[in-house]
Design a protein around this motif. Structure first.
Motif, PDB file in Angstrom:
ATOM      1  N   SER A 139       0.761  -1.271  -0.035  1.00 49.04           N
ATOM      2  CA  SER A 139       0.022   0.040  -0.077  1.00 49.04           C
ATOM      3  C   SER A 139       0.716   1.122   0.020  1.00 49.04           C
ATOM      4  O   SER A 139       1.804   1.281   0.612  1.00 49.04           O
ATOM      5  CB  SER A 139      -1.099   0.022   1.154  1.00 49.04           C
ATOM      6  OG  SER A 139      -1.867   0.983   1.289  1.00 49.04           O
ATOM      7  N   LYS A 140       0.601   2.363  -0.743  1.00 46.41           N
ATOM      8  CA  LYS A 140       1.453   3.415  -0.685  1.00 46.41           C
ATOM      9  C   LYS A 140       0.812   4.693  -0.537  1.00 46.41           C
ATOM     10  O   LYS A 140       1.706   5.461  -0.314  1.00 46.41           O
ATOM     11  CB  LYS A 140       1.520   3.338  -2.460  1.00 46.41           C
ATOM     12  CG  LYS A 140       2.320   2.417  -3.138  1.00 46.41           C
ATOM     13  CD  LYS A 140       2.828   2.626  -4.510  1.00 46.41           C
ATOM     14  CE  LYS A 140       3.508   1.481  -5.094  1.00 46.41           C
ATOM     15  NZ  LYS A 140       3.742   1.488  -6.591  1.00 46.41           N
ATOM     16  N   GLN A 141      -0.441   4.664  -0.256  1.00 51.81           N
ATOM     17  CA  GLN A 141      -1.077   6.234   0.104  1.00 51.81           C
ATOM     18  C   GLN A 141      -0.984   6.486   1.531  1.00 51.81           C
ATOM     19  O   GLN A 141      -1.200   7.533   1.784  1.00 51.81           O
ATOM     20  CB  GLN A 141      -2.533   6.092  -0.411  1.00 51.81           C
ATOM     21  CG  GLN A 141      -3.408   5.410   0.893  1.00 51.81           C
ATOM     22  CD  GLN A 141      -3.623   3.912   0.282  1.00 51.81           C
ATOM     23  OE1 GLN A 141      -2.681   3.415  -0.485  1.00 51.81           O
ATOM     24  NE2 GLN A 141      -4.366   3.330   0.815  1.00 51.81           N
ATOM     25  N   THR A 142      -0.559   5.517   2.230  1.00 54.13           N
ATOM     26  CA  THR A 142      -0.468   5.824   3.756  1.00 54.13           C
ATOM     27  C   THR A 142       0.865   5.663   4.289  1.00 54.13           C
ATOM     28  O   THR A 142       1.577   4.821   4.036  1.00 54.13           O
ATOM     29  CB  THR A 142      -1.549   4.767   4.576  1.00 54.13           C
ATOM     30  OG1 THR A 142      -2.591   4.719   4.021  1.00 54.13           O
ATOM     31  CG2 THR A 142      -1.624   4.991   6.007  1.00 54.13           C
ATOM     32  N   ALA A 143       1.099   6.563   5.401  1.00 55.64           N
ATOM     33  CA  ALA A 143       2.610   6.773   6.044  1.00 55.64           C
ATOM     34  C   ALA A 143       2.396   5.868   7.300  1.00 55.64           C
ATOM     35  O   ALA A 143       3.583   5.096   7.640  1.00 55.64           O
ATOM     36  CB  ALA A 143       3.074   7.909   6.293  1.00 55.64           C
ATOM     37  N   ALA A 144       1.510   5.830   8.160  1.00 55.72           N
ATOM     38  CA  ALA A 144       1.373   5.252   9.172  1.00 55.72           C
ATOM     39  C   ALA A 144      -0.078   5.268   9.987  1.00 55.72           C
ATOM     40  O   ALA A 144      -0.697   6.272   9.530  1.00 55.72           O
ATOM     41  CB  ALA A 144       2.519   5.957  10.389  1.00 55.72           C
ATOM     42  N   PHE A 166      -4.309   0.974   7.203  1.00 59.39           N
ATOM     43  CA  PHE A 166      -3.210   1.376   6.317  1.00 59.39           C
ATOM     44  C   PHE A 166      -3.603   0.884   5.008  1.00 59.39           C
ATOM     45  O   PHE A 166      -3.109   1.877   3.975  1.00 59.39           O
ATOM     46  CB  PHE A 166      -1.992   0.554   6.918  1.00 59.39           C
ATOM     47  CG  PHE A 166      -0.592   0.937   6.078  1.00 59.39           C
ATOM     48  CD1 PHE A 166      -0.016   2.035   6.954  1.00 59.39           C
ATOM     49  CD2 PHE A 166      -0.338   0.608   5.067  1.00 59.39           C
ATOM     50  CE1 PHE A 166       1.488   2.499   6.526  1.00 59.39           C
ATOM     51  CE2 PHE A 166       1.059   1.134   4.376  1.00 59.39           C
ATOM     52  CZ  PHE A 166       1.762   1.894   5.303  1.00 59.39           C
ATOM     53  N   VAL A 167      -4.336  -0.024   4.862  1.00 54.11           N
ATOM     54  CA  VAL A 167      -4.538  -0.729   3.119  1.00 54.11           C
ATOM     55  C   VAL A 167      -5.836  -0.116   2.910  1.00 54.11           C
ATOM     56  O   VAL A 167      -5.840  -0.312   1.458  1.00 54.11           O
ATOM     57  CB  VAL A 167      -4.294  -1.938   3.207  1.00 54.11           C
ATOM     58  CG1 VAL A 167      -2.942  -2.387   3.513  1.00 54.11           C
ATOM     59  CG2 VAL A 167      -5.233  -3.054   3.853  1.00 54.11           C
ATOM     60  N   ASP A 168      -6.722   0.347   3.379  1.00 52.43           N
ATOM     61  CA  ASP A 168      -8.023   0.549   2.931  1.00 52.43           C
ATOM     62  C   ASP A 168      -8.553   1.923   3.419  1.00 52.43           C
ATOM     63  O   ASP A 168      -8.058   2.557   4.393  1.00 52.43           O
ATOM     64  CB  ASP A 168      -8.938  -0.582   3.371  1.00 52.43           C
ATOM     65  CG  ASP A 168      -9.989  -0.768   2.395  1.00 52.43           C
ATOM     66  OD1 ASP A 168     -10.173  -0.219   1.272  1.00 52.43           O
ATOM     67  OD2 ASP A 168     -11.094  -1.390   2.714  1.00 52.43           O
TER      68      ASP A 168
END
Length: 370
Positions: A279-284, A308-310
């Motif tokens: 997943s790329k859109q979230t940092a933490a 984190f992924v959704d």
């Protein structure tokens, strides 16, 4: 990062190799030899059942069973499986313990080779990878299908075919028709923390303690402990904090487990099980659950991964819907190893790659201002 913990919890016990991250137990009294040995044995047995990195674990046996089979896990795995039922459903399959196959393909396997051995177009459920049978174990299929015609359970059956499933579950028994590579990393670590916490707190009478398994933390202390929220871009820094006396705080971030492939592509271990890619859109993400929940750490661990992924708003809405469904279809009489999901959505903080912060039901989580 924990402040003022040494004064409240002066005794420290470390299991440096547990789960690959290590487990640190800080307590108000020292652990005697019998208690230490019990914890060490619990950790070893847990890994012997659930680790995909140990050759003789049950999970590894399932991965080698080309003709499938029936595999019985310990009773404490039932809430783990129920939690995965829930996570699969509310994320439409983005969280799935069958992700082990994709993790191996991107190089995160027992050899830790960190090289890609498959084309991206072969990864994920969308390209035919086995999916978790996510229906709660007491579900009546006829009732489910009748309700589904009313369009109120589509989110739970959207990605699952009831015809010839590869993996099915009855309580703690998993049955497969072929080899399946499972990975319970999304919330297995949290479950072990909960097991150790209840062992020490309830059975061995240690009133004040904190257990930290690679950033998955559960505590019970007489005064609030300040826990820093680690900066995913600089693990020496904190970008916020939470002060808690009890409950669990868990985070998901790729900052400590990422690598670069030969192609130059940067990848990490938090995959969306639908496409099998990081997943790329979230940092933490961070999730806090109060101690009223028996499996607070496991739930917070899994939910932080899901967030984190959704999409966070989708998860909130579908979690509340799932709770209604779950209460109607699970009629266990024995509750010792039964998942008690929170009735309200917990405290959540999400840091996106563009530095935008989203908080849900935030009462105790504070971010520092620059």
């Amino acid at each position: 990062m924990c402040e003022n913990v040494t004064k409240l919890l002066p005794f420290t016990t470390i299991f440096p190799k547990a789960l690959g991250t290590g487990i640190i137990i800080q307590s108000s009294q020292s652990l005697d030899k019998d208690t230490y040995d019990y914890c060490a044995q619990t950790i070893t047995q847990f890994e012997n059942n659930l680790s995909r990195f140990l050759e003789n674990s049950i999970v590894s046996q399932i991965s080698r069973a080309n003709q499938g089979g029936s595999f019985t896990f310990p009773q404490y795995c039932e809430p783990l499986f129920e939690n995965y039922d829930m996570l699969f459903s509310i994320t439409h399959g983005a969280i799935d313990p069958c992700i082990g196959e994709d993790l191996s393909h991107i190089g995160y396997d027992a050899t830790l080779r960190f090289t890609l051995d498959a084309d991206e177009n072969s990864l994920g459920a969308i390209h035919g990878r086995t999916q978790w049978n996510h229906l709660p174990s007491d579900t009546n299929m006829q009732t489910l299908n009748e309700k589904n015609t009313a369009n109120d359970l589509n989110i739970y059956t959207a990605n699952y075919s009831t015809e010839n499933p590869i993996i099915t579950r009855n309580r703690t028994i998993l049955r497969t028709t072929q080899n399946v590579q499972l990975d319970f990393g999304a919330c297995g670590k949290g479950l072990l923390v909960d097991i150790l916490f209840h062992t020490l707190h309830n059975q061995h009478g240690i009133n004040s303690l904190l257990i930290n398994a690679g950033g998955d933390i559960r505590c019970h202390t007489p005064e609030p402990i300040i826990i820093g929220l680690e900066d995913p871009n600089n693990t020496d820094n904190a970008i916020g904090q939470i002060a808690i006396k009890s409950g669990a705080i868990c985070a998901s971030a790729p900052s400590r487990r990422h690598w670069q492939l030969a192609s130059g592509q940067k990848v990490h271990h938090i995959l969306n099980a639908i496409d099998g890619l990081p997943s790329k859109q979230t940092a933490a993400t961070w999730v806090y659950i109060n101690e009223e929940n028996t499996y607070a750490t496991m739930f917070a661990d899994g939910l932080s991964t899901a967030l984190f992924v959704d999409d966070a708003h989708q998860i909130v809405n579908e979690y509340l819907d799932y709770m209604k469904y779950y209460k109607q279809h699970n009629k266990h009489t024995d509750t010792d190893f039964h998942m008690n999901f929170p009735s309200t959505f917990p405290q959540v903080a999400i840091l996106y790659e563009n530095n935008r912060v989203l908080c849900i039901n935030k009462h105790d989580i504070d971010f520092f201002t620059s």
